[in-house]
Design a protein around this motif. Structure first.
Motif, PDB file in Angstrom:
ATOM      1  N   VAL A 159       3.396 -44.387 -42.496  1.00 34.94           N
ATOM      2  CA  VAL A 159       4.530 -42.883 -42.091  1.00 34.94           C
ATOM      3  C   VAL A 159       5.320 -44.016 -42.131  1.00 34.94           C
ATOM      4  O   VAL A 159       5.395 -44.682 -40.969  1.00 34.94           O
ATOM      5  CB  VAL A 159       3.927 -41.823 -41.357  1.00 34.94           C
ATOM      6  CG1 VAL A 159       5.089 -41.259 -41.156  1.00 34.94           C
ATOM      7  CG2 VAL A 159       2.919 -41.370 -41.786  1.00 34.94           C
ATOM      8  N   TYR A 184      18.723 -32.294 -39.178  1.00 35.32           N
ATOM      9  CA  TYR A 184      17.473 -32.743 -38.915  1.00 35.32           C
ATOM     10  C   TYR A 184      17.267 -33.488 -37.604  1.00 35.32           C
ATOM     11  O   TYR A 184      16.816 -32.860 -36.767  1.00 35.32           O
ATOM     12  CB  TYR A 184      16.916 -33.396 -40.289  1.00 35.32           C
ATOM     13  CG  TYR A 184      15.028 -33.857 -39.566  1.00 35.32           C
ATOM     14  CD1 TYR A 184      13.766 -33.283 -40.057  1.00 35.32           C
ATOM     15  CD2 TYR A 184      14.832 -35.226 -38.852  1.00 35.32           C
ATOM     16  CE1 TYR A 184      12.903 -32.551 -39.463  1.00 35.32           C
ATOM     17  CE2 TYR A 184      12.860 -35.229 -38.722  1.00 35.32           C
ATOM     18  CZ  TYR A 184      12.634 -34.745 -39.183  1.00 35.32           C
ATOM     19  OH  TYR A 184      11.202 -34.569 -38.403  1.00 35.32           O
ATOM     20  N   GLY A 244      15.728 -39.717 -41.706  1.00 36.45           N
ATOM     21  CA  GLY A 244      15.942 -37.648 -41.347  1.00 36.45           C
ATOM     22  C   GLY A 244      17.635 -38.348 -41.574  1.00 36.45           C
ATOM     23  O   GLY A 244      18.209 -38.684 -39.941  1.00 36.45           O
ATOM     24  N   ARG A 250       9.517 -42.454 -41.468  1.00 34.23           N
ATOM     25  CA  ARG A 250       9.663 -40.810 -41.731  1.00 34.23           C
ATOM     26  C   ARG A 250      11.407 -41.109 -41.398  1.00 34.23           C
ATOM     27  O   ARG A 250      11.873 -41.769 -39.900  1.00 34.23           O
ATOM     28  CB  ARG A 250       9.906 -39.756 -40.516  1.00 34.23           C
ATOM     29  CG  ARG A 250      10.557 -38.555 -40.907  1.00 34.23           C
ATOM     30  CD  ARG A 250       9.617 -37.077 -40.760  1.00 34.23           C
ATOM     31  NE  ARG A 250       8.386 -36.995 -40.846  1.00 34.23           N
ATOM     32  CZ  ARG A 250       7.611 -35.970 -39.803  1.00 34.23           C
ATOM     33  NH1 ARG A 250       8.672 -35.586 -39.348  1.00 34.23           N
ATOM     34  NH2 ARG A 250       6.541 -35.759 -40.667  1.00 34.23           N
ATOM     35  N   GLU A 288      13.271 -41.844 -37.868  1.00 35.41           N
ATOM     36  CA  GLU A 288      12.218 -41.045 -36.430  1.00 35.41           C
ATOM     37  C   GLU A 288      11.174 -41.687 -35.869  1.00 35.41           C
ATOM     38  O   GLU A 288      11.315 -41.537 -34.395  1.00 35.41           O
ATOM     39  CB  GLU A 288      12.268 -40.133 -37.495  1.00 35.41           C
ATOM     40  CG  GLU A 288      11.858 -38.571 -35.972  1.00 35.41           C
ATOM     41  CD  GLU A 288      10.820 -37.604 -36.826  1.00 35.41           C
ATOM     42  OE1 GLU A 288      10.365 -36.423 -35.781  1.00 35.41           O
ATOM     43  OE2 GLU A 288      10.643 -37.381 -38.069  1.00 35.41           O
TER      44      GLU A 288
END
Length: 99
Positions: A11, A19, A15, A13, A46
């Motif tokens: 994962v 956000y 932003g 992520r 993130e």
């Protein structure tokens, strides 16, 4: 389908300003009300981690679904005055029905 499945993978992520500010920013007004240090969170990474999903059929249209994730917050997400611990874990189990 009728069979279950398992998915495990990374994962990452990222932003945008909106956000990251919504989740990790602290305005001057919020600082005066909460005592937290003001923080301007900008766009960037993130979190980085690993996530798994398991879904298995129970009976008919019913399934057992489980999601788990562990990762660490990075950059502004980690440095925010709202963040106490950069290591984050998430676990969810649900029984779902297909319509």
């Amino acid at each position: 389908g009728q069979r279950g499945f398992l998915s495990i993978g990374p994962v990452l992520r990222i932003g945008d300003d909106s956000y990251m500010s919504a989740l990790y920013g602290v305005t001057a007004r919020e600082e005066s009300r909460t005592g937290l240090a003001a923080f301007d969170a900008g766009a960037g990474l993130e979190r980085l981690g690993v996530q798994g999903l398991l879904s298995v059929p129970l009976t008919g249209k019913w399934r057992l679904t489980t999601v788990g994730r562990i990762g660490t917050l990075l950059t502004d997400a980690e440095e925010s005055s709202l963040t106490e611990e950069p290591l984050q874990a998430f676990f969810l189990t649900a029984i779902t029905r297909r319509f």
